[in-house]
Design a protein around this motif. Sequence first.
Motif, PDB file in Angstrom:
ATOM      1  N   TYR A  67       0.805  -1.218   0.000  1.00 39.95           N
ATOM      2  CA  TYR A  67       0.000   0.000   0.000  1.00 39.95           C
ATOM      3  C   TYR A  67       0.839   1.269   0.000  1.00 39.95           C
ATOM      4  O   TYR A  67       0.299   2.358  -0.127  1.00 39.95           O
ATOM      5  N   THR A  68       2.162   1.156   0.130  1.00 46.75           N
ATOM      6  CA  THR A  68       3.004   2.347  -0.003  1.00 46.75           C
ATOM      7  C   THR A  68       3.375   2.620  -1.460  1.00 46.75           C
ATOM      8  O   THR A  68       3.983   3.640  -1.752  1.00 46.75           O
ATOM      9  N   THR A  69       2.993   1.707  -2.353  1.00 44.22           N
ATOM     10  CA  THR A  69       3.225   1.915  -3.778  1.00 44.22           C
ATOM     11  C   THR A  69       2.426   3.145  -4.219  1.00 44.22           C
ATOM     12  O   THR A  69       1.225   3.230  -3.948  1.00 44.22           O
TER      13      THR A  69
ATOM     14  N   PHE B 111      -3.998   4.140  -0.763  1.00 39.21           N
ATOM     15  CA  PHE B 111      -3.778   3.645   0.595  1.00 39.21           C
ATOM     16  C   PHE B 111      -5.128   3.362   1.245  1.00 39.21           C
ATOM     17  O   PHE B 111      -5.999   4.215   1.272  1.00 39.21           O
TER      18      PHE B 111
END
Length: 166
Positions: free
Chosen positions: A39-41, A46
């Motif tokens: 989810y930090t992509t 997010f």
Amino acid sequence: MEFLILIVSLLFVLVGIAGSVLPALPGPPLSWIGLLILYTTPSIKFDYWTLGVTFVFTLIIVILDYVIPAQGTKRFGGSKYGIWGTNIGLIVGIFVPIPLGFIIGPFLGAFIGELIYDQNDSKRALKAATGSFIGFLASAFIKFVFCMILLGIYIHTVWKYWSVWF
């Protein structure tokens, strides 16, 4: 860069699955960290809810991982000595370099604890040790299923945002 993040996060999830059956690795926390990395992509939105709910379940499963084998001992007629033996045997079994020490440790710990409690009743000690083993298997199964669910969430999320990359 995003592909590197995807690969690293997938590796965390897969190592978490392996850790669900190998007690030297904390399976569910590693899989959850894999989701967090995913989810930090930048291309993936997010999702606080998914991460929050899965984090709470991860904490619950980590706690249950220590409680279930001891409760298995108790359910099969073990005393406090057997429960303590299970917990001590689990810790010793993880660190002693013997094959399958994480399985043998709690079993022997419960057995020895029950024998300390009552030296004359080896049948009850064996029954309590069997409960410890069944509790360990139940705990490993729960961790494995949860890690597979986290893998499913990972795959669903990557599939959902697949068109962003291609």
